[in-house]
Design a protein around this motif. Structure first.
Motif, mmCIF file in Angstrom:
data_model
loop_
_atom_site.group_PDB
_atom_site.id
_atom_site.type_symbol
_atom_site.label_atom_id
_atom_site.label_comp_id
_atom_site.label_asym_id
_atom_site.label_seq_id
_atom_site.Cartn_x
_atom_site.Cartn_y
_atom_site.Cartn_z
ATOM 1 N N GLY A 1 -10.205 18.018 0.263
ATOM 2 C CA GLY A 1 -11.870 17.700 0.433
ATOM 3 C C GLY A 1 -11.765 16.464 1.291
ATOM 4 O O GLY A 1 -12.314 16.397 2.421
ATOM 5 N N GLN A 2 -11.370 15.441 0.701
ATOM 6 C CA GLN A 2 -11.543 13.864 1.268
ATOM 7 C C GLN A 2 -10.230 13.427 1.423
ATOM 8 O O GLN A 2 -9.205 13.273 0.649
ATOM 9 C CB GLN A 2 -12.193 12.946 0.701
ATOM 10 N N LEU A 3 -9.614 13.026 2.547
ATOM 11 C CA LEU A 3 -8.275 12.230 2.757
ATOM 12 C C LEU A 3 -8.652 11.049 3.320
ATOM 13 O O LEU A 3 -8.917 10.866 4.194
ATOM 14 C CB LEU A 3 -7.323 13.425 3.815
ATOM 15 N N ASN A 4 -7.949 10.074 2.673
ATOM 16 C CA ASN A 4 -8.047 8.757 3.227
ATOM 17 C C ASN A 4 -6.765 7.866 3.062
ATOM 18 O O ASN A 4 -6.297 7.823 2.073
ATOM 19 C CB ASN A 4 -9.149 8.037 2.050
ATOM 20 N N GLN A 5 -6.132 7.387 4.389
ATOM 21 C CA GLN A 5 -5.188 6.382 4.242
ATOM 22 C C GLN A 5 -4.046 7.266 3.841
ATOM 23 O O GLN A 5 -3.336 6.642 3.158
ATOM 24 C CB GLN A 5 -5.337 5.186 3.686
ATOM 25 N N SER A 6 -3.763 8.319 4.403
ATOM 26 C CA SER A 6 -2.730 9.120 3.700
ATOM 27 C C SER A 6 -2.018 9.914 5.003
ATOM 28 O O SER A 6 -2.562 9.557 6.039
ATOM 29 C CB SER A 6 -3.194 10.300 2.730
ATOM 30 N N ILE A 7 -0.960 10.621 4.750
ATOM 31 C CA ILE A 7 -0.198 11.170 5.546
ATOM 32 C C ILE A 7 0.229 12.590 5.444
ATOM 33 O O ILE A 7 0.341 12.886 4.315
ATOM 34 C CB ILE A 7 1.381 10.452 5.740
ATOM 35 N N VAL A 8 -0.104 13.577 6.215
ATOM 36 C CA VAL A 8 0.173 14.975 6.257
ATOM 37 C C VAL A 8 0.792 15.626 7.388
ATOM 38 O O VAL A 8 0.580 15.252 8.255
ATOM 39 C CB VAL A 8 -1.478 15.715 6.117
ATOM 40 N N ASN A 9 1.981 16.062 7.000
ATOM 41 C CA ASN A 9 2.809 16.816 8.296
ATOM 42 C C ASN A 9 3.304 18.021 7.624
ATOM 43 O O ASN A 9 3.468 18.517 6.368
ATOM 44 C CB ASN A 9 3.732 16.043 8.416
ATOM 45 N N ASN A 10 3.515 18.991 8.836
ATOM 46 C CA ASN A 10 4.347 20.383 8.571
ATOM 47 C C ASN A 10 3.575 21.155 7.557
ATOM 48 O O ASN A 10 3.711 21.643 6.381
ATOM 49 C CB ASN A 10 5.615 20.008 7.908
ATOM 50 N N LEU A 69 0.973 -1.240 -0.095
ATOM 51 C CA LEU A 69 0.070 -0.069 0.143
ATOM 52 C C LEU A 69 0.881 1.473 0.297
ATOM 53 O O LEU A 69 1.653 1.266 0.824
ATOM 54 C CB LEU A 69 -0.903 -0.068 1.114
ATOM 55 N N ILE A 70 0.586 2.148 -1.028
ATOM 56 C CA ILE A 70 1.462 3.387 -1.137
ATOM 57 C C ILE A 70 0.420 4.497 -0.675
ATOM 58 O O ILE A 70 -0.504 4.727 -1.469
ATOM 59 C CB ILE A 70 2.092 3.359 -2.516
ATOM 60 N N GLN A 71 0.911 5.480 0.298
ATOM 61 C CA GLN A 71 0.060 6.270 0.916
ATOM 62 C C GLN A 71 0.375 7.758 0.113
ATOM 63 O O GLN A 71 1.429 7.831 -0.075
ATOM 64 C CB GLN A 71 0.167 6.390 2.384
ATOM 65 N N THR A 72 -0.678 8.692 0.140
ATOM 66 C CA THR A 72 -0.218 9.902 -0.487
ATOM 67 C C THR A 72 0.235 10.548 0.804
ATOM 68 O O THR A 72 -0.107 10.472 1.825
ATOM 69 C CB THR A 72 -1.752 10.620 -0.807
ATOM 70 N N ILE A 73 1.371 11.344 0.550
ATOM 71 C CA ILE A 73 1.996 12.238 1.532
ATOM 72 C C ILE A 73 1.994 13.534 1.148
ATOM 73 O O ILE A 73 2.522 13.755 0.015
ATOM 74 C CB ILE A 73 3.423 11.785 1.615
ATOM 75 N N ILE A 74 1.721 14.640 2.018
ATOM 76 C CA ILE A 74 1.630 15.888 1.705
ATOM 77 C C ILE A 74 2.303 16.440 2.767
ATOM 78 O O ILE A 74 1.965 16.320 3.997
ATOM 79 C CB ILE A 74 -0.018 16.455 1.563
ATOM 80 N N THR A 75 3.396 17.068 2.489
ATOM 81 C CA THR A 75 4.192 17.661 3.553
ATOM 82 C C THR A 75 4.688 19.018 3.004
ATOM 83 O O THR A 75 4.922 19.400 2.067
ATOM 84 C CB THR A 75 5.344 16.638 3.831
ATOM 85 N N ASN A 76 5.014 20.027 4.063
ATOM 86 C CA ASN A 76 5.822 21.299 3.882
ATOM 87 C C ASN A 76 5.021 22.293 3.043
ATOM 88 O O ASN A 76 5.445 22.666 2.041
ATOM 89 C CB ASN A 76 7.263 20.993 3.266
ATOM 90 N N MET A 77 3.870 22.767 3.663
ATOM 91 C CA MET A 77 3.001 23.335 2.702
ATOM 92 C C MET A 77 2.725 24.518 3.439
ATOM 93 O O MET A 77 2.491 24.611 4.851
ATOM 94 C CB MET A 77 1.601 22.721 2.366
ATOM 95 N N THR A 78 2.716 26.005 2.909
ATOM 96 C CA THR A 78 2.188 27.180 3.659
ATOM 97 C C THR A 78 0.930 27.561 2.834
ATOM 98 O O THR A 78 0.984 27.737 1.550
ATOM 99 C CB THR A 78 3.475 28.211 3.264
ATOM 100 N N ILE A 79 -0.113 27.712 3.362
ATOM 101 C CA ILE A 79 -1.317 28.341 2.962
ATOM 102 C C ILE A 79 -1.964 29.712 3.256
ATOM 103 O O ILE A 79 -1.897 29.928 4.482
ATOM 104 C CB ILE A 79 -2.369 26.985 3.376
#
Length: 327
Positions: A168-177, A139-149
């Motif tokens: 909108g929808q986040l499923n089995q993923s990783i978000v940090n920073n 299983l390869i998760q989506t990773i979202i990191t180092n974002m300024t919004i």
């Protein structure tokens, strides 16, 4: 890699899409040219700031052709674009991501869901729908990191469901920073499952989130109507996930129940509107709070009777809380 006048003038980006020769994005035209031609695990790199001048971008990836590549924002920003007007699902800079890696970027849409002609599901300032993909048994998760919004989810005018300023929808993923330097959330009639960051989160990990500065003024959550539900600054709904190290500096305002046609709310909070399956919340600091009729609301966790809380609006199953505080 950087852009110059020659590479910026081309209708299509340079680069083969390998790790050593990533696809170099130098203009909004080149960004819009990608569309559904986004599979195969290609590598992309942003070579300059992009300004969409108020236009809506052509989303990278869709339900039929999910973005599964590596997007390096390279420290640049994508600004002044609309997630607004029209109808459909999987709307954002990236429509649908599956096992993607998106990192090192700033972004600032004008408004998410503000037009009365907007009818969106799974809309996000960055990604409409983010989830995993499989490679054999892996299983390869989506990773979202180092974002300024810098984002406004101004859904008082539009009709939006499962829409958020980040995803909108986040499923089995990783978000940090993740850092929000300025944000605003306004919610209108029949908006369901909305968040300034995420609308619907399932089985994911979110860490190191800071929402600071002039983030939420007196209009935050002020336009909510009785048929809107599951709304929060961070998560509209969250289920089976881990949330760690969050600082939320915000004052959110709601009118007094029953005034100006405002009915009894259903699932409103600062961290989450509603929780489903058990979650873990660790080191969560809220500086400000939720105000109802100008008075700071004292209840942290709502129940089926109140459905409103300064932390979570409606708790449906036992969560684990460690160092969760409202100041």
């Amino acid at each position: 890699r950087e852009c110059d006048a020659a590479t910026s003038a081309k209708p299509f980006p340079d680069g083969s899409g390998t790790q050593d020769d990533p696809i170099l994005i130098c203009s909004t035209t080149q960004f819009n040219s990608i569309g559904n031609n986004c599979t195969g695990g290609k590598y992309y790199i942003l070579g300059k700031d992009l300004n969409f001048s108020g236009a809506m971008p052509n989303p990278i990836g869709s339900k039929q052709s999910m973005f599964d590549g590596n997007w390096n924002g390279n420290g640049y920003k994508i600004v002044n674009y609309a997630i607004n007007g029209g109808s459909g699902q999987d709307v954002g800079l990236f429509g649908r991501a599956a096992g993607a890696n998106i990192y090192n970027m700033g972004f600032s849409p004008n408004n998410v869901c503000s037009s009365p002609s907007t009818f969106f599901e799974y809309a996000g300032g960055l990604v409409g729908h983010a989830g995993p993909r499989t490679d054999g048994q892996r299983l390869i998760q989506t990773i979202i990191t180092n974002m300024t919004i810098d984002v406004s989810v101004n859904a008082a005018g539009g009709f939006c469901r499962q829409s958020g300023g980040l995803v909108g929808q986040l499923n089995q993923s990783i978000v940090n920073n993740i850092v929000i330097t300025k944000g605003r959330l306004n919610v209108g009639f029949s908006n369901k499952m909305l968040g300034l960051l995420f609308a619907d989160v399932q089985d994911s990990s979110i860490t190191d989130v800071i929402i600071v500065g002039d983030a939420f003024g007196t209009e935050s959550l002020k336009s909510m109507q009785s048929s809107a539900n599951n709304v929060a600054i961070m998560f509209g709904v969250i289920s089976g996930s881990q949330v760690t190290d969050v600082v939320l500096v915000s004052k959110a305002f709601m009118p007094t129940f029953g005034s100006d046609g405002f009915g009894v709310p259903r699932g409103f909070g600062l961290i989450a509107g509603q929780t489903g399956r058990p979650n873990t919340f660790t080191n969560i600091k809220i500086i400000g709070g939720l105000y109802v009729g100008g008075v700071k609301y004292p209840v942290k966790f709502g129940t089926t009777n109140s459905m409103i809380g300064s932390v979570i609006g409606l708790v449906n199953s036992p969560n684990q809380y460690t160092d969760v505080a409202v100041y």
